[in-house]
Design a protein around this motif. Sequence first.
Motif, PDB file in Angstrom:
ATOM      1  N   UNK A  85       0.830  -1.216   0.000  1.00 28.92           N
ATOM      2  CA  UNK A  85       0.000   0.000   0.000  1.00 28.92           C
ATOM      3  C   UNK A  85       0.860   1.260   0.000  1.00 28.92           C
ATOM      4  N   UNK A  86       2.099   1.154   0.443  1.00 28.42           N
ATOM      5  CA  UNK A  86       2.966   2.327   0.513  1.00 28.42           C
ATOM      6  C   UNK A  86       3.507   2.752  -0.851  1.00 28.42           C
TER       7      UNK A  86
ATOM      8  N   UNK B 205       4.926   0.493  -7.485  1.00 33.09           N
ATOM      9  CA  UNK B 205       5.678   1.751  -7.481  1.00 33.09           C
ATOM     10  C   UNK B 205       4.779   2.942  -7.861  1.00 33.09           C
ATOM     11  N   UNK B 206       3.499   2.848  -7.490  1.00 30.61           N
ATOM     12  CA  UNK B 206       2.551   3.924  -7.764  1.00 30.61           C
ATOM     13  C   UNK B 206       2.463   4.213  -9.249  1.00 30.61           C
ATOM     14  N   UNK B 207       2.370   5.492  -9.596  1.00 31.28           N
ATOM     15  CA  UNK B 207       2.333   5.856 -11.017  1.00 31.28           C
ATOM     16  C   UNK B 207       3.671   6.452 -11.466  1.00 31.28           C
ATOM     17  N   UNK B 208       4.737   6.066 -10.780  1.00 23.75           N
ATOM     18  CA  UNK B 208       6.066   6.565 -11.138  1.00 23.75           C
ATOM     19  C   UNK B 208       6.356   6.324 -12.616  1.00 23.75           C
TER      20      UNK B 208
ATOM     21  N   UNK C  60      20.050   6.773  -1.644  1.00 21.89           N
ATOM     22  CA  UNK C  60      19.626   5.388  -1.433  1.00 21.89           C
ATOM     23  C   UNK C  60      20.716   4.466  -1.966  1.00 21.89           C
ATOM     24  N   UNK C  61      21.323   3.699  -1.087  1.00 24.65           N
ATOM     25  CA  UNK C  61      22.413   2.800  -1.465  1.00 24.65           C
ATOM     26  C   UNK C  61      21.824   1.458  -1.894  1.00 24.65           C
TER      27      UNK C  61
ATOM     28  N   UNK D 161      13.690   0.751  -1.922  1.00 25.72           N
ATOM     29  CA  UNK D 161      12.955   1.990  -2.184  1.00 25.72           C
ATOM     30  C   UNK D 161      11.759   2.116  -1.251  1.00 25.72           C
ATOM     31  N   UNK D 162      11.020   1.024  -1.087  1.00 20.89           N
ATOM     32  CA  UNK D 162       9.865   1.066  -0.195  1.00 20.89           C
ATOM     33  C   UNK D 162      10.286   1.354   1.233  1.00 20.89           C
TER      34      UNK D 162
END
Length: 220
Positions: free
Chosen positions: A8-9, A42-45, A178-179, A219-220
């Motif tokens: 959901x995130x 990943x949403x609408x990225x 972000x690694x 990423x999340x």
Amino acid sequence: NYELSADVNDVYFNNSVFVGNSIMLHYKNYITSGRNSNNSLLGNASFFAAASFSFYNNKNQKADQPDCAWPVYRGEKLNITSAVSQMGVDTVYLSLMALNDIAMYKDGITGVNETYNLLTALIDELKQQNSDLSIVIIGNTYLHSSSNKMTNKLNNGSIHTFNTRVLDYCNQNGMDFIDVAYALIDDSGCLGTEFCSDVGSSVACHLNKYAFNAWTELLR
């Protein structure tokens, strides 16, 4: 060896764009395929990526050049600043493209320095265009051990130096880094065989599905 479930995130990534070279292009293909069964992945990225893309040709090439490596947005080749402006996104996930940049220069140190200068100038340009724009850096992944030759200008040492320098910049300027590379390395600090899709090629650096599973979880 696992499949991603819905999350959901993922709405967090709405109105964002992921920018990068062939590795990001492959991530786009991975996400596009995943959206067939999970349209909220990943949403609408969106994505702005192309093979052989680099910070150097983003700055120095022109759209009408036959060898222009700029990605295409709505049928037109654009550089990053123009594409982000047209997209009207809130967040840019900017992948470091050292794999296509560092070796263009006379030595690895020069490659790191020049690529860093191009990156920070691009960030300044994006911020001047939209001061509210959020820019998140995605660290450069490493080479497989078969391609990690310290005599080459591009090697895991120069990639690590570049990543670290950009991380310092992010810390100094309040930006997120972000690694994604650390989760994919083996005991020698190289890209793990289980995550590399082109072991045996001249520059073994591309990622497979399981690497992108890890990317998405990070990423999340």
